[in-house]
Scaffold this active site. Structure first.
Site, PDB file in Angstrom:
ATOM      1  N   ASP A 138     -12.299   8.847   9.644  1.00 54.28           N
ATOM      2  CA  ASP A 138     -12.238   8.707  11.116  1.00 54.28           C
ATOM      3  C   ASP A 138     -12.931   9.834  11.884  1.00 54.28           C
ATOM      4  OD1 ASP A 138     -11.045   6.250  11.120  1.00 54.28           O
ATOM      5  OD2 ASP A 138      -9.016   6.984  11.448  1.00 54.28           O
ATOM      6  N   PHE A 171      -7.282   8.923  10.075  1.00 52.53           N
ATOM      7  CA  PHE A 171      -7.253   9.419   8.691  1.00 52.53           C
ATOM      8  C   PHE A 171      -8.622   9.169   8.055  1.00 52.53           C
ATOM      9  CE2 PHE A 171      -7.070   5.498   6.077  1.00 52.53           C
ATOM     10  CZ  PHE A 171      -6.819   4.558   7.062  1.00 52.53           C
ATOM     11  N   GLY A 172      -8.756   9.569   6.803  1.00 52.59           N
ATOM     12  CA  GLY A 172      -9.964   9.280   6.025  1.00 52.59           C
ATOM     13  C   GLY A 172     -11.240   9.705   6.733  1.00 52.59           C
ATOM     14  N   ASP A 194      -7.430  -3.850   1.509  1.00 51.41           N
ATOM     15  CA  ASP A 194      -8.415  -3.022   0.824  1.00 51.41           C
ATOM     16  C   ASP A 194      -9.546  -2.798   1.808  1.00 51.41           C
ATOM     17  OD1 ASP A 194      -8.630  -1.725  -1.848  1.00 51.41           O
ATOM     18  OD2 ASP A 194     -10.660  -2.511  -1.661  1.00 51.41           O
ATOM     19  N   SER A 195      -9.908  -1.561   1.953  1.00 53.57           N
ATOM     20  CA  SER A 195     -10.857  -1.248   3.020  1.00 53.57           C
ATOM     21  C   SER A 195     -11.701  -0.045   2.645  1.00 53.57           C
ATOM     22  CB  SER A 195     -10.094  -0.977   4.318  1.00 53.57           C
ATOM     23  OG  SER A 195      -9.005  -0.103   4.079  1.00 53.57           O
ATOM     24  N   THR A 197       0.844  -1.192   0.000  1.00 52.98           N
ATOM     25  CA  THR A 197       0.000   0.000   0.000  1.00 52.98           C
ATOM     26  C   THR A 197       0.879   1.242   0.000  1.00 52.98           C
ATOM     27  OG1 THR A 197      -1.670   1.261   1.209  1.00 52.98           O
ATOM     28  CG2 THR A 197      -0.200  -0.061   2.547  1.00 52.98           C
ATOM     29  N   LYS A 211      -8.511   3.048  18.671  1.00 55.60           N
ATOM     30  CA  LYS A 211      -8.865   2.628  17.307  1.00 55.60           C
ATOM     31  C   LYS A 211      -8.196   1.300  16.967  1.00 55.60           C
ATOM     32  CE  LYS A 211      -8.589   3.578  12.434  1.00 55.60           C
ATOM     33  NZ  LYS A 211      -8.020   4.315  11.307  1.00 55.60           N
ATOM     34  N   ARG A 244      -9.527  -3.077  10.708  1.00 54.83           N
ATOM     35  CA  ARG A 244      -8.171  -3.510  10.355  1.00 54.83           C
ATOM     36  C   ARG A 244      -7.561  -4.315  11.504  1.00 54.83           C
ATOM     37  NH1 ARG A 244      -7.039   1.051   8.726  1.00 54.83           N
ATOM     38  NH2 ARG A 244      -7.624   0.514   6.598  1.00 54.83           N
TER      39      ARG A 244
HETATM   40  P1  IMP Z   1      -8.082   1.794  -0.433  1.00 56.40           P
HETATM   41  O1  IMP Z   1      -6.666   2.254  -0.366  1.00 56.40           O
HETATM   42  O2  IMP Z   1      -8.632   1.707  -1.807  1.00 56.40           O
HETATM   43  O3  IMP Z   1      -8.312   0.555   0.367  1.00 56.40           O
HETATM   44  O4  IMP Z   1      -8.917   2.993   0.228  1.00 56.40           O
HETATM   45  C1  IMP Z   1      -9.370   2.946   1.479  1.00 56.40           C
HETATM   46  C2  IMP Z   1     -10.154   4.218   1.784  1.00 56.40           C
HETATM   47  O5  IMP Z   1     -11.172   3.886   2.718  1.00 56.40           O
HETATM   48  C3  IMP Z   1      -9.274   5.251   2.464  1.00 56.40           C
HETATM   49  O6  IMP Z   1      -8.753   6.186   1.577  1.00 56.40           O
HETATM   50  C4  IMP Z   1     -10.231   5.886   3.459  1.00 56.40           C
HETATM   51  O7  IMP Z   1     -10.965   6.896   2.811  1.00 56.40           O
HETATM   52  C5  IMP Z   1     -11.174   4.754   3.809  1.00 56.40           C
HETATM   53  N1  IMP Z   1     -10.684   4.024   5.001  1.00 56.40           N
HETATM   54  C6  IMP Z   1     -10.205   2.753   5.055  1.00 56.40           C
HETATM   55  N2  IMP Z   1      -9.831   2.437   6.291  1.00 56.40           N
HETATM   56  C7  IMP Z   1     -10.060   3.529   7.038  1.00 56.40           C
HETATM   57  C8  IMP Z   1      -9.839   3.820   8.423  1.00 56.40           C
HETATM   58  O8  IMP Z   1      -9.316   3.025   9.207  1.00 56.40           O
HETATM   59  N3  IMP Z   1     -10.214   5.049   8.814  1.00 56.40           N
HETATM   60  C9  IMP Z   1     -10.775   5.969   7.985  1.00 56.40           C
HETATM   61  N4  IMP Z   1     -10.968   5.764   6.698  1.00 56.40           N
HETATM   62  C10 IMP Z   1     -10.613   4.545   6.217  1.00 56.40           C
END
Ligand code: IMP
Length: 211
Positions: free
Chosen positions: A169, A166-167, A76-77, A8, A189, A195
């Site tokens: 949160d 991040f994101g 992937d999340s 990643t 968290k 995760r």
């Molecule tokens: P990926 O890199 O395509 O898996 O994108 C994952 C996206 O999901 C991230 O850019 C965040 O916007 C969101 N995301 C995934 N995990 C988290 C987390 O633990 N906290 C907040 N946002 C998350």
């Protein structure tokens, strides 16, 4: 010590994974492999994207690297909001960019603003959501990928709160709490998160198969 290459470029994920796995594993990142190809995440499921990232990178390592880790680990999340029929889901990273037809990810501020706008008239009781994480672990050289997944249930707040994580949160309030992940901080968290729970399953599996 088992070496894992974390597939990643998201440094927040690297930090989370590192903190959760502890010092039991050597965690390599894409910074250790600057020539690694970018993988296009075009599958329509978290599992599909996680497996693609993990396998493509493992194949590339086998072809071109002298330094082979024991495993490639991809994450992937994303966030699934019930009132939005599961959106943003696999599009979590590029949620705001989607409607503008832009390529690439959007900033967290833009994604959060869009989420708040779409949920503007949705009452607290209907703001149920969950984070989902799928991990794909590919052993080298066997390339038999295994998936580990889990969720963290919660709801979407009515305003951004907290500066941790991040994101999404600052908008995500995990079940049983009144504070967002942004307010609860890293230590909490990393005990509750999607995760953390998926990584716990992966750790148990790694303990069985060994280095
Ligand atoms: P990926 O890199 O395509 O898996 O994108 C994952 C996206 O999901 C991230 O850019 C965040 O916007 C969101 N995301 C995934 N995990 C988290 C987390 O633990 N906290 C907040 N946002 C998350």
């Amino acid at each position: 010590m088992t070496a894992l290459l974390l597939a990643t470029t998201n440094l927040h994920k690297v930090k989370d994974i590192h903190a959760i796995l502890g010092n039991q594993f050597e965690c390599l990142t894409l910074k250790d492999f600057p020539q690694a190809p970018a993988v296009i995440e075009d599958a329509n499921t978290f599992a599909g994207n996680a497996a693609k990232k993990s396998v493509e990178l493992a194949r590339w390592l086998l072809r071109s690297s002298v330094r082979l880790p024991g495993f490639v680990l991809a994450d992937d999340s994303g966030l699934e909001v019930d009132a939005l029929n599961g959106a943003p889901g696999v599009h979590s990273a590029r949620f705001a960019a989607l409607e503008r037809g832009q390529i690439g990810n959007s900033s967290s501020a833009e994604n959060n603003a869009k989420l708040l706008r779409l949920l503007e008239n949705v009452p607290v009781a209907k703001r149920k959501a969950r984070f989902r994480c799928v991990l794909a672990l590919t052993p080298i050289p066997r390339l038999q990928t295994e998936l580990f997944d889990d969720v963290c249930e919660g709801r979407i707040g009515i305003e951004l709160r907290g500066h941790g994580g991040f994101g999404y949160d600052p908008l995500f309030i995990p079940e049983g709490y009144e504070l967002t992940f942004g307010e609860l901080g890293e230590e909490v968290k990393n005990r509750l998160s999607h995760r953390a729970k998926a990584l716990q399953k992966l750790k148990e599996r790694l303990a069985l198969i060994g280095p």
